[in-house]
Design an enzyme around this catalytic site. Structure first.
Site, PDB file in Angstrom:
ATOM      1  CE  LYS A  80      -3.946   1.979   2.550  1.00  0.00           C
ATOM      2  NZ  LYS A  80      -4.826   1.826   3.721  1.00  0.00           N
ATOM      3  CB  SER A 131      -8.081   3.712   2.625  1.00  0.00           C
ATOM      4  OG  SER A 131      -7.265   3.141   3.619  1.00  0.00           O
ATOM      5  CB  SER A 165      -8.301   0.919   5.607  1.00  0.00           C
ATOM      6  OG  SER A 165      -9.005   2.105   5.423  1.00  0.00           O
TER       7      SER A 165
HETATM    8  N1  GLN Z   1     -13.027   4.419   6.237  1.00  0.00           N
HETATM    9  C1  GLN Z   1     -12.498   4.839   7.496  1.00  0.00           C
HETATM   10  C2  GLN Z   1     -12.039   6.276   7.383  1.00  0.00           C
HETATM   11  O1  GLN Z   1     -12.289   6.861   6.393  1.00  0.00           O
HETATM   12  C3  GLN Z   1     -11.365   3.955   7.906  1.00  0.00           C
HETATM   13  C4  GLN Z   1     -10.152   4.184   7.081  1.00  0.00           C
HETATM   14  C5  GLN Z   1      -8.984   3.362   7.488  1.00  0.00           C
HETATM   15  O2  GLN Z   1      -9.102   2.343   8.159  1.00  0.00           O
HETATM   16  N2  GLN Z   1      -7.821   3.834   7.104  1.00  0.00           N
HETATM   17  O3  GLN Z   1     -11.448   6.817   8.254  1.00  0.00           O
END
Ligand code: GLN
Length: 493
Positions: free
Chosen positions: A83, A158, A182
């Site tokens: 990532k 994400s 994410s």
């Molecule tokens: N979707 C959640 C956010 O927008 C979690 C994102 C994540 O785990 N990085 O914060």
């Protein structure tokens, strides 16, 4: 030897290693097969932000030359997608943000160092929502990734790039990061496996910070066994990260055997089967629970009463930490810089041009809730709710060994469907955020399909109980005899 990737669709690392050991393929040939696959499908999927073709080839040739084939390190010759918020020396690390569009990491994150030591080959950096803020990869400054099962839909986020790359067999392994879901939510949307480890089980050194008290790097794979192998490699204490627990790396020795799993107790949190969840998802998870009962596992209903407040509290705590962590992107040391006539103007122009809408929203939210006069009403309250959420899990996990829930209340949605409503987007993580706030481990595995779209099942365990979580995941994978994803992608136009 010409390699047919279709033949690889059910392969595990041990199968690749068997081929390599028998000399039927070389590491270089294996790598070429994946690079070719990326070349033919990634134009549609867009899972990768950058590729490391040259570096990967040099490394593959070196592995073919150097390593005696009977002493394979655990990931020897295996391609891994990383990532793009995890630092990789000499490769771009953009975090999906314009503000880091030209940033080349000068060092390796501890997890990357460990991957390399284990013989892995970094094939490229995967797409993500900007600074990991989002649930669809649509917040990437470089365009969204598409779901390999339906190119009109999002892969989740994400870590959507990592999940989509796995589902389309562009790579057999990937790393993601999970702050509030994410790793698990995109794994669920793409029908692959993703673990959020216990907070502190994996070093965060070199993971670009979003919300430091929540961020964890997580292993992602096409099957549970490979996810375990990757976790064994990346976990363990690290002197460079003081929040990393002083324990040795995870070992598969800690996974209970099938007979022991059958004697364990599954908790079903009633709040996770409420009216907001897609009926087809509830139906499928309930079928799986019935199967577990038939296999001898006892299932008990439990309650996590603060589930609803967890999401609200997360959107206080995470942006507060983000507003502080993101203060470093000011155009001075690295990344984008927009000149101005004063220092203040330079900061302002750089950050205005460099950050996307969602990141700005979070910085403003976080700065507000930390400011004097509001701190007690928002941040402190958010932290109190976090304690209640953690207690919910502590109590529930006294009544059972693990919890089984859906990963997401909905199926992968269409691109653009939720971008106008941040709250709708936030709801995609209602079932992954509470456990992240509690710091406990959770895995997402595929448990079936509806209209060609994958359904994810989540297993949550107590702190440092990854062994139990993996045990049930392996058990289910076998019982459901589900195959690894291989969506048929349209010919390249
Ligand atoms: N979707 C959640 C956010 O927008 C979690 C994102 C994540 O785990 N990085 O914060």
């Amino acid at each position: 030897m010409a390699i047919d990737l279709f033949q690889f669709r059910e392969f595990r690392i041990r199968d690749y290693h068997a081929l390599l050991r028998r000399g039927e393929i070389s590491v270089e040939e294996l790598l070429e097969a994946f690079l070719q696959r990326i070349g033919s499908v990634d134009g549609q999927i867009r899972a990768f932000l950058s590729l490391n073709e040259e570096g990967a080839r040099i490394r593959a040739q070196k592995l073919d030359r150097d390593i005696p084939p009977d002493e394979f390190p655990p990931l020897w010759g295996i391609p891994v997608g990383v990532k793009d918020n995890i630092c990789t020396e000499g490769l771009p690390t953009t975090c999906g943000s314009r503000i880091l569009y030209n940033f080349i990491a000068p060092y390796d994150a501890t997890v990357v160092e460990k991957l390399k030591r284990a013989g892995a080959i970094i094939v490229g950096k995967t797409n993500m929502d900007e600074f990991a803020m989002g649930s669809s990869t649509e917040n990437s400054a470089f365009g969204p990734t598409r779901n390999p099962f339906d190119l009109r839909r999002v892969p989740g986020g994400s870590s959507g790039g990592s999940a989509a790359a796995l589902a389309s067999l562009e790579t057999p392994l990937a790393l993601g990061s999970d702050t509030g879901g994410s790793v698990r939510q995109p794994a669920s949307f793409c029908g692959v496996v993703g673990l959020r480890p216990t907070y502190g089980r994996v070093s965060r050194y070199g993971l670009v910070s979003f919300a430091s008290s929540l961020d964890q790097v997580g292993p992602m794979a096409r099957n549970v066994e490979d996810c375990i192998t990757l976790f064994e490699v990346i976990s363990g204490s690290d002197g460079k990260d003081s929040t990393c627990a002083p324990y040795p790396p995870f070992s598969r020795q800690d996974i209970p055997k099938e007979e022991e799993i059958r004697k364990m107790k599954v908790g079903i949190p009633r709040e996770y089967f409420s009216s907001g969840v897609d009926e087809a998802i509830v139906r499928r998870i309930e079928e799986v629970l019935d199967l577990l009962r038939r296999e001898g596992l006892e299932c008990v209903e439990v309650s996590l009463p603060h589930t609803d407040c967890a999401l609200e509290a997360y959107y206080i705590v995470a942006p507060a930490e983000a507003s502080s962590n993101l203060a470093r992107y000011d155009g001075v040391l690295y990344g984008l810089r927009e000149e101005g006539s004063t220092l203040q103007e330079m900061y302002c122009r750089t950050r205005t041009a460099g950050f996307g809408k969602e990141v700005k929203r979070r910085i403003i939210l976080g700065t507000y809730s930390l400011s004097s006069g509001y701190y007690d009403d928002y941040y402190l309250k958010g932290m109190k709710v976090r304690t209640l959420v953690r207690k919910d899990f502590e109590e529930a996990l006294q009544k059972c060994h693990f919890l089984v829930t859906p990963v997401s209340p909905c199926f992968p949605f269409f691109l653009g469907e939720r971008t106008q409503s941040p709250y709708e987007m936030y709801l995609a993580d209602v079932f992954t955020i509470p456990s992240a706030m509690a710091g406990i481990p959770g895995i997402s595995i595929n448990c079936g399909y509806e209209n060609g779209l994958p359904i994810g099942l989540q297993i949550l365990g107590g702190p440092f109980r990854e062994g139990w979580v993996f045990g049930l995941a392996l058990f289910l994978e076998k019982m459901l005899s589900l195959s690894s994803p291989f969506p048929l992608l349209p010919e390249r136009s």
